[in-house]
Write a protein that holds these residues in place. Structure first.
Motif, PDB file in Angstrom:
ATOM      1  N   LEU A 247      11.409  27.511 -58.795  1.00  0.00           N
ATOM      2  CA  LEU A 247      11.653  27.443 -57.348  1.00  0.00           C
ATOM      3  C   LEU A 247      12.947  28.177 -57.013  1.00  0.00           C
ATOM      4  O   LEU A 247      13.841  28.249 -57.835  1.00  0.00           O
ATOM      5  N   PRO A 248      13.044  28.721 -55.800  1.00  0.00           N
ATOM      6  CA  PRO A 248      14.256  29.454 -55.429  1.00  0.00           C
ATOM      7  C   PRO A 248      15.462  28.546 -55.213  1.00  0.00           C
ATOM      8  O   PRO A 248      15.309  27.352 -54.957  1.00  0.00           O
ATOM      9  N   TYR A 249      16.667  29.130 -55.299  1.00  0.00           N
ATOM     10  CA  TYR A 249      17.925  28.421 -55.068  1.00  0.00           C
ATOM     11  C   TYR A 249      18.193  28.287 -53.573  1.00  0.00           C
ATOM     12  O   TYR A 249      17.917  29.213 -52.837  1.00  0.00           O
ATOM     13  N   PRO A 250      18.746  27.203 -53.057  1.00  0.00           N
ATOM     14  CA  PRO A 250      19.026  25.965 -53.798  1.00  0.00           C
ATOM     15  C   PRO A 250      17.759  25.116 -53.935  1.00  0.00           C
ATOM     16  O   PRO A 250      16.994  24.975 -52.990  1.00  0.00           O
ATOM     17  N   GLY A 251      17.565  24.575 -55.122  1.00  0.00           N
ATOM     18  CA  GLY A 251      16.302  23.912 -55.428  1.00  0.00           C
ATOM     19  C   GLY A 251      16.126  22.538 -54.818  1.00  0.00           C
ATOM     20  O   GLY A 251      14.992  22.071 -54.674  1.00  0.00           O
ATOM     21  N   GLY A 252      17.254  21.878 -54.477  1.00  0.00           N
ATOM     22  CA  GLY A 252      17.164  20.513 -53.956  1.00  0.00           C
ATOM     23  C   GLY A 252      16.184  20.350 -52.796  1.00  0.00           C
ATOM     24  O   GLY A 252      15.251  19.542 -52.873  1.00  0.00           O
TER      25      GLY A 252
END
Ligand code: KG4
Ligand code: ZN
Length: 319
Positions: A158-163
């Motif tokens: 998944l792309p950053y930021p993943g949260g």
């Protein structure tokens, strides 16, 4: 709170999968003046009407702190106003007290609390005994909670930021499908550790790489990892609150935008009859409002201003 202007660099850094210090500094230099002007315009005040100027002194990326601190000191010098260098984490302790329409800090409602600060760089549990009086109970001994979200998200692709991505995918996932460790959940201390959880996800994916081809498995994985992080954060916060006998829990930092964390904290506090104050969604992440609110508080309490030659404090710890 007359205005709160935030210039986010998330889009820029996401191309590189994380924060690039050199880019961050250049962006700060470019954005600082328009942000300050925007904040003054939105607040409908002139610089002459300011009582003081405040900026984050630390902790943080040295060069990024330098831009803000030196600009604020220069501004205070020119305007002949006091300058206050603020501890970023101390400011986080007060962002949950800002709410309402229009937004303002409700110090008249303040009560002793256990505060959890969860961001990409930090996981801190703090006992806030009174206004401006606090004691750090524990922190992470390795990765921060947000860092764990981001690193696991990266493993999943998944792309950053993943949260935020994990939060979204977890919504339709089965949190019980995969069993991941709850590091330090049962330890008596107030410290956290998240790097082992990330490592266990890495090993798990090495064994079960094909899961990443299945959208439902990815959702279940996100939900399961998220459940592990949230369970540890909530349980340890509640245990500290119980031990210290406070009637209030507060939370701030980027990870408190996480919907499961917000819900689980709310459930736990309701079960224990505690007041929960989570920073508003717009104030969870880093913002200047919390810096200004704390600076004002310090002035009200008669704490002397910081010298205009004060330096940045990249490693500044919360006492
Ligand atoms: O406080 P913050 O904006 O910046 C600092 O780290 O100082 O926190 C950013 C962190 C990132 O790790 C990001 O992935 C995480 O907060 N985050 C979330 C969510 N929104 C932001 N983590 C989980 N769920 C979310 N909804
Ligand atoms: Zn922060």
């Amino acid at each position: 709170m007359l205005s709160n202007v935030v210039s986010s660099q998330i889009k820029l850094h996401s191309e590189y999968g994380g924060v690039v210090p050199e880019l961050a500094v250049r962006e700060h230099l470019k954005n600082l003046q328009p942000v300050v002007e925007g904040a003054l315009t939105e607040a409908r005040i002139t610089t002459r009407e300011l009582d003081a100027v405040a900026a984050t002194q630390g902790p943080g990326l040295p060069a990024a702190l330098m831009v803000g601190l030196k600009a604020a000191e220069a501004m205070a010098f020119v305007l002949e106003k006091p300058f206050l260098g603020i501890n970023h984490h101390e400011a986080h302790l007060y962002s949950p007290w800002i709410w309402g329409e229009p937004l303002r800090a409700h110090f008249e409602k303040f009560q002793p609390n256990v505060s959890i600060i969860v961001s990409g760089g930090h996981t801190l549990l703090v006992y806030v005994e009174a206004e401006l009086k606090h004691r750090v109970l524990g922190s992470t001994i390795d990765d921060a909670a947000g860092e764990c979200f981001d690193k696991v998200a990266k493993l999943i692709g998944l792309p950053y930021p993943g949260g935020p991505q994990m939060d979204r995918l977890a919504e339709h996932g089965d949190a019980k499908r995969f069993d991941f460790p709850r590091p330090k959940l049962r330890d008596a201390d107030d410290d956290f550790s998240f790097s082992g959880l990330k490592t266990s996800v890495r090993y798990f994916l090495r064994e079960h790489a094909s899961l990443l081809e299945n959208p439902q498995a990815i959702r279940d994985l996100c939900a399961s990892v998220q459940a592990a992080i949230v369970e540890v954060l909530v349980a340890k916060t509640m245990r500290a609150a119980d031990r210290l006998g406070v009637r209030c829990v507060t939370a701030s930092g980027g990870v408190t935008a996480n919907r499961t964390l917000r819900r689980e904290l709310a459930n736990a506090c309701e079960r224990s009859g505690l007041v929960l104050r989570i920073a508003e969604q717009t104030l969870c992440t880093d913002n200047a409002a919390m810096i200004g609110i704390l600076a004002e508080r310090k002035l009200i309490h008669g704490i002397p201003p910081t010298g205009l030659d004060a330096d940045i404090a990249p490693g500044l710890a919360l006492a």
